[in-house]
Design a protein around this motif. Structure first.
Motif, PDB file in Angstrom:
ATOM      1  N   THR A  41       0.733  -1.177   0.250  1.00 22.05           N
ATOM      2  CA  THR A  41      -0.139  -0.064   0.014  1.00 22.05           C
ATOM      3  C   THR A  41       0.826   1.310  -0.013  1.00 22.05           C
ATOM      4  OG1 THR A  41      -1.794  -1.117   1.040  1.00 22.05           O
ATOM      5  CG2 THR A  41      -1.861   1.165   1.283  1.00 22.05           C
ATOM      6  N   ASN A  42       1.806   1.073   0.957  1.00 24.12           N
ATOM      7  CA  ASN A  42       2.805   2.391   1.044  1.00 24.12           C
ATOM      8  C   ASN A  42       3.447   2.803  -0.151  1.00 24.12           C
ATOM      9  OD1 ASN A  42       2.269   3.739   3.724  1.00 24.12           O
ATOM     10  ND2 ASN A  42       3.385   1.902   4.471  1.00 24.12           N
ATOM     11  N   LEU A  43       4.127   1.522  -0.857  1.00 27.94           N
ATOM     12  CA  LEU A  43       4.972   1.904  -1.889  1.00 27.94           C
ATOM     13  C   LEU A  43       4.256   2.256  -3.318  1.00 27.94           C
ATOM     14  CD1 LEU A  43       7.680  -0.983  -1.316  1.00 27.94           C
ATOM     15  CD2 LEU A  43       7.623   1.460  -0.790  1.00 27.94           C
ATOM     16  N   THR A  44       2.894   1.578  -3.387  1.00 27.41           N
ATOM     17  CA  THR A  44       2.175   1.847  -4.557  1.00 27.41           C
ATOM     18  C   THR A  44       1.722   3.397  -4.563  1.00 27.41           C
ATOM     19  OG1 THR A  44       0.200   0.779  -3.687  1.00 27.41           O
ATOM     20  CG2 THR A  44       1.528  -0.601  -5.077  1.00 27.41           C
ATOM     21  N   GLU A  45       1.313   3.899  -3.188  1.00 25.40           N
ATOM     22  CA  GLU A  45       0.655   5.147  -3.269  1.00 25.40           C
ATOM     23  C   GLU A  45       1.732   6.381  -3.292  1.00 25.40           C
ATOM     24  OE1 GLU A  45      -3.071   4.100   0.100  1.00 25.40           O
ATOM     25  OE2 GLU A  45      -1.017   5.129   0.559  1.00 25.40           O
ATOM     26  N   LEU A  46       2.961   5.732  -3.079  1.00 27.59           N
ATOM     27  CA  LEU A  46       4.279   6.679  -3.157  1.00 27.59           C
ATOM     28  C   LEU A  46       4.739   6.750  -4.599  1.00 27.59           C
ATOM     29  CD1 LEU A  46       6.430   6.063   0.160  1.00 27.59           C
ATOM     30  CD2 LEU A  46       5.236   8.129  -0.487  1.00 27.59           C
ATOM     31  N   GLY A  47       4.204   5.864  -5.390  1.00 25.90           N
ATOM     32  CA  GLY A  47       4.692   5.723  -6.665  1.00 25.90           C
ATOM     33  C   GLY A  47       5.945   4.870  -6.779  1.00 25.90           C
ATOM     34  N   VAL A  48       6.462   4.241  -6.064  1.00 26.92           N
ATOM     35  CA  VAL A  48       7.495   3.378  -5.776  1.00 26.92           C
ATOM     36  C   VAL A  48       7.308   2.242  -6.703  1.00 26.92           C
ATOM     37  CG1 VAL A  48       9.478   2.129  -4.688  1.00 26.92           C
ATOM     38  CG2 VAL A  48       8.604   4.361  -3.912  1.00 26.92           C
ATOM     39  N   LEU A  49       6.269   1.559  -6.578  1.00 31.50           N
ATOM     40  CA  LEU A  49       5.584   0.330  -7.092  1.00 31.50           C
ATOM     41  C   LEU A  49       4.397   0.907  -8.056  1.00 31.50           C
ATOM     42  CD1 LEU A  49       5.957  -2.379  -4.431  1.00 31.50           C
ATOM     43  CD2 LEU A  49       7.681  -1.715  -6.432  1.00 31.50           C
ATOM     44  N   ASP A  50       4.188   0.064  -9.012  1.00 28.93           N
ATOM     45  CA  ASP A  50       3.023   0.374 -10.135  1.00 28.93           C
ATOM     46  C   ASP A  50       2.090  -1.043  -9.543  1.00 28.93           C
ATOM     47  OD1 ASP A  50       1.494   1.286 -12.445  1.00 28.93           O
ATOM     48  OD2 ASP A  50       1.738  -0.904 -12.804  1.00 28.93           O
ATOM     49  N   ALA A  51       0.846  -0.614  -9.155  1.00 25.40           N
ATOM     50  CA  ALA A  51      -0.060  -1.845  -8.833  1.00 25.40           C
ATOM     51  C   ALA A  51      -0.284  -2.876  -9.668  1.00 25.40           C
ATOM     52  CB  ALA A  51      -1.597  -1.076  -8.385  1.00 25.40           C
ATOM     53  N   ALA A  52      -0.510  -2.451 -10.853  1.00 18.78           N
ATOM     54  CA  ALA A  52      -0.671  -3.412 -12.020  1.00 18.78           C
ATOM     55  C   ALA A  52       0.618  -4.319 -12.171  1.00 18.78           C
ATOM     56  CB  ALA A  52      -0.776  -2.934 -13.254  1.00 18.78           C
ATOM     57  N   ALA A  53       1.767  -3.800 -11.991  1.00 27.38           N
ATOM     58  CA  ALA A  53       3.141  -4.364 -12.175  1.00 27.38           C
ATOM     59  C   ALA A  53       3.147  -5.402 -11.024  1.00 27.38           C
ATOM     60  CB  ALA A  53       4.401  -3.561 -12.297  1.00 27.38           C
ATOM     61  N   VAL A  54       2.854  -5.046  -9.946  1.00 31.25           N
ATOM     62  CA  VAL A  54       2.855  -5.838  -8.608  1.00 31.25           C
ATOM     63  C   VAL A  54       1.944  -6.982  -8.829  1.00 31.25           C
ATOM     64  CG1 VAL A  54       2.098  -6.138  -6.278  1.00 31.25           C
ATOM     65  CG2 VAL A  54       3.377  -4.086  -7.001  1.00 31.25           C
ATOM     66  N   ARG A  55       0.708  -6.904  -9.253  1.00 30.82           N
ATOM     67  CA  ARG A  55      -0.288  -7.817  -9.713  1.00 30.82           C
ATOM     68  C   ARG A  55       0.364  -8.890 -10.636  1.00 30.82           C
ATOM     69  NH1 ARG A  55      -4.125  -3.808  -9.306  1.00 30.82           N
ATOM     70  NH2 ARG A  55      -4.004  -3.313 -11.616  1.00 30.82           N
ATOM     71  N   GLU A  56       1.001  -8.411 -11.678  1.00 31.46           N
ATOM     72  CA  GLU A  56       1.654  -9.210 -12.700  1.00 31.46           C
ATOM     73  C   GLU A  56       2.798 -10.198 -12.019  1.00 31.46           C
ATOM     74  OE1 GLU A  56       2.802  -6.904 -15.788  1.00 31.46           O
ATOM     75  OE2 GLU A  56       0.681  -6.054 -16.456  1.00 31.46           O
ATOM     76  N   ARG A  57       3.568  -9.223 -11.241  1.00 32.09           N
ATOM     77  CA  ARG A  57       4.597 -10.004 -10.726  1.00 32.09           C
ATOM     78  C   ARG A  57       4.169 -11.277  -9.757  1.00 32.09           C
ATOM     79  NH1 ARG A  57       9.685 -10.740 -11.920  1.00 32.09           N
ATOM     80  NH2 ARG A  57      11.222 -10.500 -10.379  1.00 32.09           N
ATOM     81  N   VAL A  58       2.897 -11.158  -9.124  1.00 43.03           N
ATOM     82  CA  VAL A  58       2.506 -12.149  -8.144  1.00 43.03           C
ATOM     83  C   VAL A  58       2.109 -13.399  -8.964  1.00 43.03           C
ATOM     84  CG1 VAL A  58       0.295 -12.644  -6.592  1.00 43.03           C
ATOM     85  CG2 VAL A  58       1.894 -10.424  -6.305  1.00 43.03           C
ATOM     86  N   ALA A  59       1.287 -12.875 -10.191  1.00 50.46           N
ATOM     87  CA  ALA A  59       0.821 -13.935 -10.941  1.00 50.46           C
ATOM     88  C   ALA A  59       2.071 -14.931 -11.356  1.00 50.46           C
ATOM     89  CB  ALA A  59       0.024 -13.376 -11.987  1.00 50.46           C
ATOM     90  N   GLU A  60       3.197 -14.221 -11.811  1.00 50.59           N
ATOM     91  CA  GLU A  60       4.261 -14.986 -12.262  1.00 50.59           C
ATOM     92  C   GLU A  60       4.908 -15.934 -11.299  1.00 50.59           C
ATOM     93  OE1 GLU A  60       7.014 -11.959 -13.518  1.00 50.59           O
ATOM     94  OE2 GLU A  60       6.121 -11.384 -15.038  1.00 50.59           O
ATOM     95  N   PHE A  61       4.989 -15.494 -10.047  1.00 46.79           N
ATOM     96  CA  PHE A  61       5.514 -16.335  -9.014  1.00 46.79           C
ATOM     97  C   PHE A  61       4.294 -17.205  -8.530  1.00 46.79           C
ATOM     98  CE2 PHE A  61       8.445 -12.887  -8.145  1.00 46.79           C
ATOM     99  CZ  PHE A  61       9.461 -13.626  -8.011  1.00 46.79           C
ATOM    100  N   LEU A  62       3.098 -17.274  -8.898  1.00 47.10           N
ATOM    101  CA  LEU A  62       2.096 -18.141  -8.718  1.00 47.10           C
ATOM    102  C   LEU A  62       2.440 -19.323  -9.526  1.00 47.10           C
ATOM    103  CD1 LEU A  62      -1.196 -16.140  -7.538  1.00 47.10           C
ATOM    104  CD2 LEU A  62       0.389 -17.592  -6.225  1.00 47.10           C
TER     105      LEU A  62
END
Length: 222
Positions: free
Chosen positions: A78-99
């Motif tokens: 939450t903190n890193l996406t709200e700060l713009g350090v991470l992109d929420a869509a990119a995080v979801r894609e990365r999670v899918a890759e590791f699943l």
């Protein structure tokens, strides 16, 4: 402290159980979440009050159905996406890759200077004590906890609001979490240890409930 985490006086949860022999982390991922949270806060991407408030904003059912370090992970994202350090869509894609491929190797960056800073923070802490005006109350003062806390993040438990207590100890002045969590300034205030009657707070008991509070949470009772 308004939300699913404010459980003081809430029925149905049972006693808090603590086993000193339990390991600090039950899984390796918990250790990593702890390290990432400490590292990103140590380099001042966000402060500890922001981090607490990110956990507080979780939906009630999600909060109560997740473990402690799962809540830390939610707050980190939450903190890193709200700060713009991470992109929420990119995080979801990365999670899918590791699943799809849980054994995938994760590459990191070698930043020894951050490790030294992180280690110093763990060993020596990062004090939020600050200078402030002289205390408004003294040991023995009868005080009332305010009924209405500031919207957003606060450290005033709901179960003592509106109740009268007695100052048992005057502590140092520290950053006010209510404003620090929202980038409204540190606004340091004196803090107090206040004793409230258990019977007043819980409806039974002959002991005192001791709560550490900031000065703006209190008003004279007389």
């Amino acid at each position: 402290m308004d939300g699913p985490h404010d459980l003081g006086g809430a029925p149905g949860f049972g006693p808090v159980r603590f086993d000193p022999d339990d390991p600090l982390f039950s899984s390796d991922w918990e250790r990593k979440v702890f390290g990432l949270t400490m590292a990103t806060s140590t380099i001042s991407l966000y402060n500890r009050d922001e981090n607490r408030h990110a956990r507080e904003r979780m939906p009630v059912e999600e909060y109560r159905s997740t473990g402690y370090f799962e809540q830390w992970l939610v707050a980190l994202e939450t903190n890193l996406t709200e700060l713009g350090v991470l992109d929420a869509a990119a995080v979801r894609e990365r999670v899918a890759e590791f699943l799809d491929e849980p054994g995938r190797e994760v590459r990191g960056k070698d930043r020894p200077e951050l490790f030294e800073l992180f280690r110093d923070t763990l060993e020596f802490g990062a004090s939020l004590e600050r200078p402030a005006a002289p205390p408004r109350f003294a040991v023995g003062s009868r005080v009332r906890a305010v009924r209405d806390a500031k919207p957003g993040h606060t450290r005033l438990p709901a179960y003592v609001r509106g109740h009268v207590g007695v100052v048992r100890r005057v502590d140092g002045a520290f950053v006010l979490p209510d404003t620090n969590a929202h980038h409204e300034g540190e606004n340091p205030e004196n803090t107090y240890n206040v004793g409230f009657s258990a019977r007043d707070v819980w409806g039974k008991g002959d002991h005192e409930v001791l709560v550490d509070v900031w000065e703006s949470y209190l008003e004279p009772a007389d």
